[in-house]
Write a protein that holds these residues in place. Structure first.
Motif, PDB file in Angstrom:
ATOM      1  N   THR A  23      25.684  44.603  37.638  1.00 24.43           N
ATOM      2  CA  THR A  23      26.961  44.405  36.959  1.00 24.43           C
ATOM      3  C   THR A  23      27.905  43.504  37.742  1.00 24.43           C
ATOM      4  N   GLY A  24      27.523  43.049  38.923  1.00 25.34           N
ATOM      5  CA  GLY A  24      28.399  42.195  39.727  1.00 25.34           C
ATOM      6  C   GLY A  24      29.149  42.995  40.754  1.00 25.34           C
ATOM      7  N   ILE A  25      30.264  43.569  40.373  1.00 28.46           N
ATOM      8  CA  ILE A  25      31.056  44.361  41.311  1.00 28.46           C
ATOM      9  C   ILE A  25      30.597  45.804  41.247  1.00 28.46           C
ATOM     10  N   LYS A  26      30.438  46.382  42.412  1.00 29.73           N
ATOM     11  CA  LYS A  26      29.982  47.767  42.495  1.00 29.73           C
ATOM     12  C   LYS A  26      30.979  48.697  41.818  1.00 29.73           C
ATOM     13  N   LYS A  27      30.467  49.622  41.020  1.00 26.48           N
ATOM     14  CA  LYS A  27      31.323  50.584  40.341  1.00 26.48           C
ATOM     15  C   LYS A  27      32.030  51.479  41.346  1.00 26.48           C
ATOM     16  N   ASN A  28      33.168  52.006  40.929  1.00 31.41           N
ATOM     17  CA  ASN A  28      33.886  53.030  41.684  1.00 31.41           C
ATOM     18  C   ASN A  28      34.422  52.534  43.016  1.00 31.41           C
ATOM     19  N   ASP A  29      34.734  51.279  43.116  1.00 33.43           N
ATOM     20  CA  ASP A  29      35.317  50.760  44.346  1.00 33.43           C
ATOM     21  C   ASP A  29      36.481  49.845  44.026  1.00 33.43           C
ATOM     22  N   VAL A  30      37.151  49.434  45.077  1.00 33.75           N
ATOM     23  CA  VAL A  30      38.307  48.559  44.941  1.00 33.75           C
ATOM     24  C   VAL A  30      37.801  47.134  44.730  1.00 33.75           C
ATOM     25  N   ALA A  31      38.126  46.548  43.591  1.00 34.45           N
ATOM     26  CA  ALA A  31      37.665  45.196  43.285  1.00 34.45           C
ATOM     27  C   ALA A  31      38.473  44.143  44.037  1.00 34.45           C
ATOM     28  N   GLN A  32      39.781  44.359  44.147  1.00 35.20           N
ATOM     29  CA  GLN A  32      40.660  43.447  44.876  1.00 35.20           C
ATOM     30  C   GLN A  32      41.753  44.264  45.540  1.00 35.20           C
ATOM     31  N   ILE A  33      42.219  43.769  46.668  1.00 32.11           N
ATOM     32  CA  ILE A  33      43.344  44.420  47.340  1.00 32.11           C
ATOM     33  C   ILE A  33      44.297  43.342  47.833  1.00 32.11           C
ATOM     34  N   PHE A  34      45.580  43.543  47.571  1.00 31.69           N
ATOM     35  CA  PHE A  34      46.635  42.653  48.026  1.00 31.69           C
ATOM     36  C   PHE A  34      47.542  43.463  48.935  1.00 31.69           C
TER      37      PHE A  34
END
Length: 196
Positions: free
Chosen positions: A142-153
């Motif tokens: 799916t690309g980005i792993k489920k259940n994690d932070v996709a981006q953080i600022f």
């Protein structure tokens, strides 16, 4: 007919409950973090006057056996509790199996905190950064792993906080970017910091 309606409503309640994030594990985790951080004077407890919600209390009871509400916490202590609530809600949402990608924005979380609390918050922020980097570098269908932070600022003007959270990530420009935001003549400028 009523049994069918009852089954339908029970199914809807189950589905809605599965998507809800319970505050109870969050509050337990906050209390454990407060205890391990060396704060001994306060914690979160059920609010006896408002069922279903929590309040910050001192670790002592009044003559009726109720915990005394914490009314004289410092600004740093209240900011610490607010950050812990935010942090543990992000973590708890991930562990609940949400399939939504989290985008986390943290704006100067260490305001009015002493150096010990600043270090604890820095460690928790690095935990979120690591979750984000792991999510972006682990290949899954799916690309980005489920259940994690996709981006953080992370926004800060605190040099010590910046110095605490950046050393491990300074050379990882595949997953991390640094920007300098300045303001002149009432106009903000965002400049990408690059390796020189």
């Amino acid at each position: 007919k009523l049994e069918d309606v009852n089954r339908t409503l029970a199914q809807e309640a189950t589905e809605l409950g599965a998507n809800a994030v319970s505050a109870e594990p969050v509050v337990k985790a906050i209390n454990e973090t407060i205890r391990r951080s060396g704060f001994q004077g306060f914690r979160l407890e059920w609010d006896e006057n408002d069922k279903g919600s929590y309040q910050v209390v001192y670790n002592e009871k009044d003559e009726r056996g109720n915990f005394i509400p914490a009314t004289k916490l410092s600004e740093g202590e209240t900011n610490f509790i607010a950050f812990l609530y935010f942090f543990h809600m992000v973590i708890n949402t991930d562990e609940k199996g949400s399939d939504k990608e989290s985008i986390v924005i943290i704006d100067d979380p260490v305001s009015s905190m002493d150096s010990q609390t600043l270090f604890i918050v820095s460690s928790l922020v690095k935990n979120l950064i690591d979750r984000c980097i792991n999510a972006s570098t682990i290949e899954e269908p799916t690309g980005i792993k489920k259940n994690d932070v996709a981006q953080i600022f992370i926004l800060t003007h605190n040099v010590y906080f910046h110095a605490n959270i950046t050393p491990e990530y300074e050379n990882n420009y595949k997953a991390v970017n640094f920007y300098h935001i300045s303001k002149s003549s009432n106009r903000s400028k965002v400049k990408l910091c690059t390796i020189t």
